[in-house]
Design a protein around this motif. Structure first.
Motif, PDB file in Angstrom:
ATOM      1  N   ILE A 113       0.865  -1.176   0.000  1.00  0.00           N
ATOM      2  CA  ILE A 113       0.000   0.000   0.000  1.00  0.00           C
ATOM      3  C   ILE A 113       0.904   1.228   0.000  1.00  0.00           C
ATOM      4  N   VAL A 114       0.581   2.199  -0.842  1.00  0.00           N
ATOM      5  CA  VAL A 114       1.411   3.385  -0.960  1.00  0.00           C
ATOM      6  C   VAL A 114       0.520   4.614  -1.078  1.00  0.00           C
ATOM      7  N   GLY A 115       0.920   5.694  -0.423  1.00  0.00           N
ATOM      8  CA  GLY A 115       0.192   6.949  -0.513  1.00  0.00           C
ATOM      9  C   GLY A 115       0.926   7.940  -1.401  1.00  0.00           C
ATOM     10  N   ASN A 116       0.242   8.457  -2.422  1.00  0.00           N
ATOM     11  CA  ASN A 116       0.820   9.432  -3.340  1.00  0.00           C
ATOM     12  C   ASN A 116       0.159  10.789  -3.125  1.00  0.00           C
ATOM     13  N   ALA A 117       0.943  11.854  -3.130  1.00  0.00           N
ATOM     14  CA  ALA A 117       0.412  13.186  -2.854  1.00  0.00           C
ATOM     15  C   ALA A 117      -0.613  13.618  -3.889  1.00  0.00           C
ATOM     16  N   THR A 118      -0.383  13.232  -5.159  1.00  0.00           N
ATOM     17  CA  THR A 118      -1.269  13.689  -6.223  1.00  0.00           C
ATOM     18  C   THR A 118      -1.128  12.752  -7.423  1.00  0.00           C
ATOM     19  N   ASP A 119      -1.761  13.103  -8.523  1.00  0.00           N
ATOM     20  CA  ASP A 119      -1.692  12.270  -9.713  1.00  0.00           C
ATOM     21  C   ASP A 119      -0.472  12.649 -10.548  1.00  0.00           C
ATOM     22  N   ARG A 120      -0.351  11.995 -11.688  1.00  0.00           N
ATOM     23  CA  ARG A 120       0.822  12.200 -12.529  1.00  0.00           C
ATOM     24  C   ARG A 120       0.983  13.652 -12.964  1.00  0.00           C
ATOM     25  N   ASN A 121      -0.126  14.356 -13.134  1.00  0.00           N
ATOM     26  CA  ASN A 121      -0.081  15.744 -13.587  1.00  0.00           C
ATOM     27  C   ASN A 121       0.089  16.743 -12.452  1.00  0.00           C
ATOM     28  N   GLN A 122       0.132  16.258 -11.232  1.00  0.00           N
ATOM     29  CA  GLN A 122       0.327  17.074 -10.033  1.00  0.00           C
ATOM     30  C   GLN A 122      -0.766  18.119  -9.847  1.00  0.00           C
ATOM     31  N   VAL A 123      -1.982  17.791 -10.226  1.00  0.00           N
ATOM     32  CA  VAL A 123      -3.096  18.719 -10.051  1.00  0.00           C
ATOM     33  C   VAL A 123      -4.295  18.066  -9.369  1.00  0.00           C
ATOM     34  N   GLY A 124      -4.381  16.747  -9.390  1.00  0.00           N
ATOM     35  CA  GLY A 124      -5.546  16.064  -8.852  1.00  0.00           C
ATOM     36  C   GLY A 124      -5.378  15.665  -7.402  1.00  0.00           C
ATOM     37  N   ASP A 125      -6.376  14.963  -6.877  1.00  0.00           N
ATOM     38  CA  ASP A 125      -6.331  14.474  -5.499  1.00  0.00           C
ATOM     39  C   ASP A 125      -5.194  13.483  -5.308  1.00  0.00           C
ATOM     40  N   GLY A 126      -4.904  13.234  -4.042  1.00  0.00           N
ATOM     41  CA  GLY A 126      -3.951  12.197  -3.718  1.00  0.00           C
ATOM     42  C   GLY A 126      -4.444  10.835  -4.187  1.00  0.00           C
ATOM     43  N   ILE A 127      -3.507   9.908  -4.330  1.00  0.00           N
ATOM     44  CA  ILE A 127      -3.815   8.571  -4.822  1.00  0.00           C
ATOM     45  C   ILE A 127      -3.287   7.544  -3.826  1.00  0.00           C
ATOM     46  N   VAL A 128      -4.163   6.642  -3.379  1.00  0.00           N
ATOM     47  CA  VAL A 128      -3.736   5.478  -2.616  1.00  0.00           C
ATOM     48  C   VAL A 128      -3.538   4.340  -3.607  1.00  0.00           C
ATOM     49  N   GLY A 129      -2.327   3.835  -3.695  1.00  0.00           N
ATOM     50  CA  GLY A 129      -2.024   2.737  -4.598  1.00  0.00           C
ATOM     51  C   GLY A 129      -1.995   1.418  -3.847  1.00  0.00           C
ATOM     52  N   VAL A 130      -2.659   0.412  -4.396  1.00  0.00           N
ATOM     53  CA  VAL A 130      -2.706  -0.924  -3.788  1.00  0.00           C
ATOM     54  C   VAL A 130      -2.160  -1.925  -4.798  1.00  0.00           C
ATOM     55  N   LEU A 131      -1.128  -2.676  -4.402  1.00  0.00           N
ATOM     56  CA  LEU A 131      -0.532  -3.690  -5.259  1.00  0.00           C
ATOM     57  C   LEU A 131      -0.666  -5.033  -4.558  1.00  0.00           C
ATOM     58  N   LEU A 148      -1.893  14.184  -0.314  1.00  0.00           N
ATOM     59  CA  LEU A 148      -1.829  13.116   0.685  1.00  0.00           C
ATOM     60  C   LEU A 148      -0.410  13.050   1.245  1.00  0.00           C
ATOM     61  N   SER A 149      -0.315  13.027   2.575  1.00  0.00           N
ATOM     62  CA  SER A 149       1.020  12.997   3.177  1.00  0.00           C
ATOM     63  C   SER A 149       1.159  11.969   4.285  1.00  0.00           C
ATOM     64  N   GLY A 150       0.093  11.668   5.002  1.00  0.00           N
ATOM     65  CA  GLY A 150       0.147  10.690   6.073  1.00  0.00           C
ATOM     66  C   GLY A 150      -0.876   9.612   5.849  1.00  0.00           C
ATOM     67  N   ALA A 151      -0.600   8.405   6.304  1.00  0.00           N
ATOM     68  CA  ALA A 151      -1.532   7.297   6.128  1.00  0.00           C
ATOM     69  C   ALA A 151      -1.389   6.309   7.279  1.00  0.00           C
ATOM     70  N   VAL A 152      -2.488   5.628   7.600  1.00  0.00           N
ATOM     71  CA  VAL A 152      -2.523   4.611   8.649  1.00  0.00           C
ATOM     72  C   VAL A 152      -3.377   3.454   8.161  1.00  0.00           C
ATOM     73  N   LEU A 153      -2.985   2.229   8.476  1.00  0.00           N
ATOM     74  CA  LEU A 153      -3.815   1.058   8.242  1.00  0.00           C
ATOM     75  C   LEU A 153      -4.411   0.620   9.569  1.00  0.00           C
ATOM     76  N   ALA A 154      -5.708   0.403   9.610  1.00  0.00           N
ATOM     77  CA  ALA A 154      -6.376  -0.030  10.840  1.00  0.00           C
ATOM     78  C   ALA A 154      -7.775  -0.525  10.493  1.00  0.00           C
ATOM     79  N   ASP A 155      -8.362  -1.263  11.401  1.00  0.00           N
ATOM     80  CA  ASP A 155      -9.770  -1.654  11.269  1.00  0.00           C
ATOM     81  C   ASP A 155     -10.594  -0.643  12.055  1.00  0.00           C
ATOM     82  N   VAL A 156     -11.188   0.322  11.358  1.00  0.00           N
ATOM     83  CA  VAL A 156     -11.884   1.403  12.059  1.00  0.00           C
ATOM     84  C   VAL A 156     -13.376   1.152  12.211  1.00  0.00           C
TER      85      VAL A 156
END
Length: 558
Positions: free
Chosen positions: A209-227, A248-256
């Motif tokens: 799981i990876v958190g990306n600040a934005t999309d490839r064009n650096q204008v859209g929302d953050g992207i959570v990538g799941v591989l 997107l800058s911080g991320a946590v995995l949990a069962d909320v």
């Protein structure tokens, strides 16, 4: 400083310009009694830490707080060392060090067992601007592998994840790179891509799981990538999920929501021009490796590109709550108030109440630690800002006014029992000065005046904690951009501060040992889930909670 000042730059000058106090890495060391998912994150420390640069190799220093022995510095294997992980990479029972370098390399320093390390072996990361790191067994062969984040890979024209499979002897195979699904927006000290390893679909195979600040064009929302993992150390193409906000800058995995499926909680800056509309995004997991559309909540304050976020049950109702760091409100690029911590109390079904904010007594906030600092069974907060601030918890989700201690600053705060007296102590790393302030705890939520130790590095050193000489005492390790103030073309460095205080009867529960998933270590413990990662190994049996690098039975066990 306005957020527009922190747009992406790659030269050393631009990186230094981006090192503003508002933008610091959300590395949060926290221990807690929160409900844990049935399949906890398999993730690893990406903490960084510097060590003093002494030409004699070993220098003893008498300190009124903690006598230390300096070892190093060691070459990091590249320029601008960024993150440090500690693990036994070759199975000899001695802790080794892995360090990422901004220049696109990974340095491996095998441990001698006495707190010293062999010369670095450098590996190509497969990308550029290598920052975060995880140590885990991703192909289930009983050997530790490396997963790192690269801000850019020419092979995918985006951010990427690089996987280096371990040979079991401390060496690694060439990196295989995977599209991370998005792109960073800003680059600077403390700004790293959040990455995790966990079994998201219950097939016993580690996923990424990876958190990306934005999309490839650096204008859209953050992207959570799941591989999703194939179980052999390879991974399927990235699946992209909107984070609910820009930056997107911080991320946590949990069962909320209590369904025993891992969910993702992220912190978003809010906008490319201003972080005034900062949000928390909650992506509930379906248990099959997919996630529902994000739900967003206001944080109650301003965000940044390095945004602390944590999950803990701060009102003792058995439901996970969200804590997020808000920077000072701004007008014309200047602070017009203090930074705050936003608390979003959980309803238990994956939804949260409106954020309530608590002043931290500082103009900026760079890192949060969540722990029971006065041993009353209620969670407290330690905050790195203008100094070191402590907010004692009332146990109902509210916090008392901050206590302020001089010293520390940007960029990292940690909780540990440094002198083994059973009382939590604080470390506040001032990366800009290459120093750490140490505050010994009195056990009642107050602390002795801080004393400062030089870390020997220059420009944004970060610290990891582990017992690297097997004496039962926590030591500090650091990754340094360089050892000289100018930070020209010289290599990054790794330094080690050995804790030389006499041993007491208080014991560590794991002390960074080579614990496997599903294997109990000491008494059962529960932890706050934060945007900090953990160093763990994986043997096909997943634990209820992540195994931390470093825990203390006497301080935090129930």
């Amino acid at each position: 400083m306005s957020d527009t000042a922190c747009k992406r730059g790659r030269s050393l000058f631009s990186l230094l310009a981006l090192a503003c106090a508002l933008f610091v890495d959300p590395l949060i060391t926290s221990l807690a009694r929160t409900n844990a998912p049935s399949r906890g994150p398999l993730s690893a420390h990406h903490e960084t830490a510097p060590l003093p640069a002494h030409t004699d190799g070993i220098t003893k220093i008498s300190d009124t707080i903690t006598p230390v022995v300096f070892k190093g510095p060691y070459d990091s294997g590249g320029q601008m060392a960024w993150s440090v992980a500690v693990a036994d990479l070759n199975g000899d029972g001695k802790r080794d060090v892995v360090v990422t370098n901004h220049s696109g390399s990974i340095g491996v320093l095998l441990g001698n067992g006495d707190g010293s390390f062999q010369p670095v072996i450098a590996y190509d990361s497969g990308g550029l601007y290598t920052h975060s790191i995880i140590v885990a067994d991703v192909n289930k062969d009983g050997r530790l592998d490396l997963v790192v984040s690269d801000d850019f890979c020419t092979s995918v024209n985006e951010s990427c994840l690089s996987v280096l499979l371990g040979n079991g002897d401390g060496t690694f195979q060439p990196a295989a790179t995977y599209d991370a699904g998005g792109y960073p927006y800003a680059s600077g000290a403390g700004i790293s891509i959040p990455i995790f390893v966990a079994d998201l679909n219950g097939d016993g195979k580690p996923d990424l799981i990876v958190g990306n600040a934005t999309d490839r064009n650096q204008v859209g929302d953050g992207i959570v990538g799941v591989l999703l993992g194939n179980g052999d150390g390879t991974f399927q193409p990235v699946a992209r999920y909107d984070s609910g906000g820009f930056g997107l800058s911080g991320a946590v995995l949990a069962d909320v929501n209590g369904d025993r499926k891992l969910d993702i909680v992220v912190a978003n800056c809010g906008g490319p021009v201003s972080c005034a509309s900062a949000t928390v995004g909650v992506l509930l997991g379906n248990g099959n490796g997919t996630f529902r559309t994000v739900s967003t909540y206001g944080t109650g304050g301003w965000g940044s590109f390095a945004y602390p976020v944590a999950i803990a049950d701060v009102n003792n109702d058995g439901k996970p709550d969200i804590l997020v760091g808000n920077q000072c409100p701004q007008q014309n690029g200047s602070c017009i108030g203090d930074a705050t911590v936003g608390v979003l109390l959980g309803i238990g079904d994956g939804t949260f109440h409106v954020s309530a904010t608590f002043d931290v007594g500082s103009k900026y906030l760079s890192s949060i630690a969540v722990a029971d600092l006065n041993r009353d069974g209620k969670f407290d907060l330690a905050v790195a800002g203008d100094g070191t601030n402590v907010l004692l918890g009332n146990g109902d989700g509210t916090f008392q006014l901050p206590q302020t201690y001089a010293g520390g600053g940007c960029c990292q705060i940690l909780v540990a029992d440094l002198n083994l007296d059973g009382k939590p102590d604080l470390l506040n790393v001032n990366g800009t000065d290459g120093a750490v302030s140490v505050y010994l705890g009195k056990g009642d939520g107050t602390f002795q005046a801080g004393r400062t130790l030089s870390l020997g590095g220059k420009l944004f050193s970060r610290v990891a904690i582990a017992d690297v000489n097997k004496d039962g005492r926590p030591d500090l390790l650091s990754a340094n951009w360089c050892s000289q103030k100018t930070c020209g073309s010289e290599e990054g460095t790794v330094s080690v501060l050995l804790n030389a205080r006499a041993t007491t009867n208080t014991a560590l529960s794991t002390a960074g040992s080579r614990s496997h998933f599903g294997q109990p270590v000491g008494r059962p413990m529960h932890f706050v889930l934060t945007s900090q990662n953990y160093i763990t190994t994986y043997n096909g049996s997943l634990p209820a909670v992540p195994t931390p690098l470093f825990t203390f039975r006497s301080v935090f066990a129930e």
